[in-house]
Design an enzyme around this catalytic site. Structure first.
Site, PDB file in Angstrom:
ATOM      1  N   TYR A  92       0.818  -1.213   0.000  1.00 58.47           N
ATOM      2  CA  TYR A  92       0.000   0.000   0.000  1.00 58.47           C
ATOM      3  C   TYR A  92       0.857   1.270   0.000  1.00 58.47           C
ATOM      4  CZ  TYR A  92      -4.020  -2.982   0.275  1.00 58.47           C
ATOM      5  OH  TYR A  92      -4.970  -3.930  -0.029  1.00 58.47           O
ATOM      6  N   GLN A 111     -16.209   2.771  -5.493  1.00 55.37           N
ATOM      7  CA  GLN A 111     -15.511   1.556  -5.094  1.00 55.37           C
ATOM      8  C   GLN A 111     -13.997   1.793  -5.040  1.00 55.37           C
ATOM      9  OE1 GLN A 111     -18.147  -0.573  -8.254  1.00 55.37           O
ATOM     10  NE2 GLN A 111     -17.121  -2.189  -7.132  1.00 55.37           N
ATOM     11  N   HIS A 156     -14.894   0.954  -0.239  1.00 51.86           N
ATOM     12  CA  HIS A 156     -13.821  -0.002   0.029  1.00 51.86           C
ATOM     13  C   HIS A 156     -12.644   0.600   0.780  1.00 51.86           C
ATOM     14  CE1 HIS A 156     -15.538  -2.402  -3.615  1.00 51.86           C
ATOM     15  NE2 HIS A 156     -16.211  -2.615  -2.495  1.00 51.86           N
ATOM     16  N   SER A 215     -17.982  -2.945 -13.711  1.00 49.72           N
ATOM     17  CA  SER A 215     -18.555  -4.076 -14.447  1.00 49.72           C
ATOM     18  C   SER A 215     -19.853  -4.581 -13.827  1.00 49.72           C
ATOM     19  CB  SER A 215     -17.546  -5.226 -14.496  1.00 49.72           C
ATOM     20  OG  SER A 215     -17.179  -5.608 -13.170  1.00 49.72           O
TER      21      SER A 215
END
Length: 224
Positions: A47, A80, A98, A171
């Site tokens: 990260y 997201q 998220h 998607s």
């Protein structure tokens, strides 16, 4: 509602595409609670790497046009994405499903506000082993796979109240985020911007373009 395709034009890889980040870094090792427990140093460094990449990119025209809708509409962005490109572009109300890459937190209690720390471009790396104020290791403020999505209820409430729903760069296969579409009222127009054909039902009008070109087309429609 925005997904990974929103930030691709800014230079951020998606995770799921053929050359995406999951090809280089196995999900189980860097994006699960089990991976964190097994090797917190690997996860911390992963990260750190993502933050460096993120600080080197800028919002694209799609991000800017979403923010510009606030000139006429009350806009809530449900994303997201863990980057902060919507905020950089000027969006004032952003719900991160998220988590947020630019924050770290306690690994005992992820959502304890006392130990959530905002990182900056000059201070975006966490040395492995660094601890939060409660004595636990600082971990990324990210919803790992298998963990609850604390903001999903807040997002569902926003979708239920929406007069227009715009979906960009996702998607619609990743749950629970994909299920938010079903909270929209039957009378609410739904626009989907994505270059790939997506089967989302008759009520959804797809603009089969990338985030920036698609938002240019929709912006003219909504602001005209």
């Amino acid at each position: 509602m925005t997904g990974a395709g929103m930030s691709v034009e800014s230079g951020l890889k998606t995770f799921r595409d053929a050359d995406g980040l999951w090809e280089e870094y196995p999900v189980a090792k860097v994006a699960t609670h089990e991976g964190w427990l097994a090797d917190p140093t690997l996860v911390t460094n992963f990260y750190n790497m993502l933050r460096k990449k993120c600080w080197n990119v800028k919002p694209n025209e799609g991000h800017r046009l979403v923010a510009a809708l606030e000139q006429k509409y009350q806009v809530t962005v449900v994303t997201q994405n863990v980057d902060n490109l919507h905020e950089q572009a000027g969006s004032t109300k952003v719900i991160h499903l998220h988590g947020e890459l630019m924050k770290v937190c306690s690994s005992y209690d992820v959502d304890d506000p006392r130990y959530i720390r905002q990182l900056t471009p000059d201070d975006c790396e966490i040395a492995p082993g660094t601890k939060a104020g409660d004595g636990s290791l600082l971990r990324p403020y990210i919803v790992f796979f298998g963990e609850a999505v604390p903001n999903i209820g807040v997002a569902a409430d926003e979708v239920q109240e929406a007069d227009i729903l715009i979906i960009i760069g996702t998607s619609l296969v990743v749950y629970p985020a994909a299920g938010l579409l079903h909270y929209a009222r039957p009378s609410t127009p739904v626009y989907l911007i994505d270059p790939n054909p997506i089967s989302a039902g008759d009520r959804v009008k797809q603009i089969q373009k990338g985030a920036s070109e698609g938002m240019k087309e929709l912006y003219e429609t909504l602001m005209g």
